[in-house]
Design a protein around this motif. Structure first.
Motif, PDB file in Angstrom:
ATOM      1  N   ILE A  59      17.917  43.159-102.680  1.00  0.00           N
ATOM      2  CA  ILE A  59      17.728  42.011-101.457  1.00  0.00           C
ATOM      3  C   ILE A  59      17.825  42.830-100.306  1.00  0.00           C
ATOM      4  N   ALA A  60      16.776  42.414 -99.316  1.00  0.00           N
ATOM      5  CA  ALA A  60      16.765  43.559 -98.090  1.00  0.00           C
ATOM      6  C   ALA A  60      16.776  42.815 -97.066  1.00  0.00           C
ATOM      7  N   LEU A  61      17.047  43.395 -95.816  1.00  0.00           N
ATOM      8  CA  LEU A  61      17.239  42.709 -94.529  1.00  0.00           C
ATOM      9  C   LEU A  61      16.163  43.397 -93.770  1.00  0.00           C
ATOM     10  N   GLY A  62      15.127  42.785 -93.209  1.00  0.00           N
ATOM     11  CA  GLY A  62      14.108  43.549 -92.396  1.00  0.00           C
ATOM     12  C   GLY A  62      14.532  43.267 -90.774  1.00  0.00           C
ATOM     13  N   LEU A  63      15.201  44.383 -90.257  1.00  0.00           N
ATOM     14  CA  LEU A  63      15.648  44.306 -88.896  1.00  0.00           C
ATOM     15  C   LEU A  63      14.405  44.715 -87.731  1.00  0.00           C
ATOM     16  N   ASN A  64      13.425  45.837 -88.503  1.00  0.00           N
ATOM     17  CA  ASN A  64      12.563  46.196 -87.467  1.00  0.00           C
ATOM     18  C   ASN A  64      11.261  45.386 -87.725  1.00  0.00           C
ATOM     19  N   TYR A  65      11.167  44.246 -88.351  1.00  0.00           N
ATOM     20  CA  TYR A  65      10.093  43.434 -88.426  1.00  0.00           C
ATOM     21  C   TYR A  65       9.252  42.939 -87.011  1.00  0.00           C
ATOM     22  N   ALA A  66      10.060  42.976 -85.899  1.00  0.00           N
ATOM     23  CA  ALA A  66       9.523  42.677 -84.858  1.00  0.00           C
ATOM     24  C   ALA A  66       8.612  43.747 -84.327  1.00  0.00           C
ATOM     25  N   GLY A  67       8.747  45.056 -84.723  1.00  0.00           N
ATOM     26  CA  GLY A  67       7.943  46.236 -84.485  1.00  0.00           C
ATOM     27  C   GLY A  67       6.529  46.063 -85.173  1.00  0.00           C
ATOM     28  N   HIS A  68       6.794  45.690 -86.395  1.00  0.00           N
ATOM     29  CA  HIS A  68       5.371  45.389 -87.231  1.00  0.00           C
ATOM     30  C   HIS A  68       4.585  44.342 -86.621  1.00  0.00           C
ATOM     31  N   ALA A  69       5.394  43.015 -86.158  1.00  0.00           N
ATOM     32  CA  ALA A  69       4.459  42.084 -85.485  1.00  0.00           C
ATOM     33  C   ALA A  69       3.797  42.510 -84.213  1.00  0.00           C
ATOM     34  N   LEU A  70       4.263  43.280 -83.390  1.00  0.00           N
ATOM     35  CA  LEU A  70       4.031  43.759 -82.371  1.00  0.00           C
ATOM     36  C   LEU A  70       2.568  44.688 -82.568  1.00  0.00           C
ATOM     37  N   GLU A  71       2.715  45.267 -83.574  1.00  0.00           N
ATOM     38  CA  GLU A  71       1.467  46.255 -84.082  1.00  0.00           C
ATOM     39  C   GLU A  71       0.270  45.511 -84.580  1.00  0.00           C
ATOM     40  N   LEU A  72       0.719  44.444 -85.265  1.00  0.00           N
ATOM     41  CA  LEU A  72      -0.108  43.543 -85.836  1.00  0.00           C
ATOM     42  C   LEU A  72      -0.702  42.273 -85.111  1.00  0.00           C
TER      43      LEU A  72
ATOM     44  N   PHE B 248       1.251  39.646 -83.839  1.00  0.00           N
ATOM     45  CA  PHE B 248       1.335  38.084 -84.443  1.00  0.00           C
ATOM     46  C   PHE B 248       2.880  37.975 -83.856  1.00  0.00           C
ATOM     47  N   LYS B 249       3.343  36.897 -83.817  1.00  0.00           N
ATOM     48  CA  LYS B 249       4.723  36.393 -83.543  1.00  0.00           C
ATOM     49  C   LYS B 249       5.664  36.727 -84.533  1.00  0.00           C
ATOM     50  N   ALA B 250       6.682  37.413 -84.149  1.00  0.00           N
ATOM     51  CA  ALA B 250       7.761  37.783 -84.838  1.00  0.00           C
ATOM     52  C   ALA B 250       8.684  36.437 -85.103  1.00  0.00           C
ATOM     53  N   PRO B 251       9.400  36.493 -86.495  1.00  0.00           N
ATOM     54  CA  PRO B 251      10.268  35.478 -86.651  1.00  0.00           C
ATOM     55  C   PRO B 251      11.545  35.611 -85.557  1.00  0.00           C
ATOM     56  N   GLU B 252      11.985  34.330 -85.359  1.00  0.00           N
ATOM     57  CA  GLU B 252      13.227  34.310 -84.365  1.00  0.00           C
ATOM     58  C   GLU B 252      14.522  35.184 -84.820  1.00  0.00           C
ATOM     59  N   GLY B 253      14.872  35.164 -86.226  1.00  0.00           N
ATOM     60  CA  GLY B 253      15.993  35.906 -86.707  1.00  0.00           C
ATOM     61  C   GLY B 253      15.590  36.929 -87.668  1.00  0.00           C
TER      62      GLY B 253
END
Length: 93
Positions: A47-60, A62-67
Motif C-alpha cells: 500500500i503506497a502513499l503518493g505525496l508527489n502526485y501534484a508534481g505529476h499532475a502539473l507535468e501532465l 491536469f488537476k491534482a487531487p485535493e489530498g
C-alpha cells in the motif's frame, strides 16, 4: 553496505553486497553478482502513499487531487535488478 534479495541455486536469500559487487550468501561465502538472480526488494501487496502526485499532475496539465493519493502495488508490478519490463503488444499508445 548494501542489502538485497536474490535467488541462488533455487533458494531465495537476503544477502549483503560487498566490495567489487561480491554477494555474501547466507552460508558465508561470496559469489559474483552475475551468478545470482536479483529479486525485487519488496514482495506481496504494498500500500503506497503518493505525496508527489501534484508534481505529476502539473507535468501532465491536469488537476491534482485535493489530498494524498493512496494506491496499491501488486506483487506482479515489481521486478529485480537487471530484469526486463514488458509492454503488451496489443495496446495503442
Amino acid at each position: 553496505m548494501k542489502r538485497a534479495r536474490v535467488e541462488y541455486q533455487g533458494k531465495v536469500q537476503h544477502v549483503t553486497v560487498h566490495e567489487e559487487n561480491k554477494v555474501l550468501l547466507n552460508e558465508g561465502y561470496k559469489v559474483a553478482e552475475d551468478l545470482v538472480t536479483w529479486l525485487p526488494p519488496a514482495f506481496g501487496t504494498v500500500i503506497a502513499l503518493g505525496l508527489n502526485y501534484a508534481g505529476h499532475a502539473l507535468e501532465l496539465e491536469f488537476k491534482a487531487p485535493e489530498g494524498p493519493l493512496i494506491f496499491i502495488k501488486s506483487a506482479s508490478s515489481f521486478i529485480g535488478h537487471r530484469q526486463n519490463t514488458y509492454r503488451p503488444a496489443n495496446i495503442d499508445y
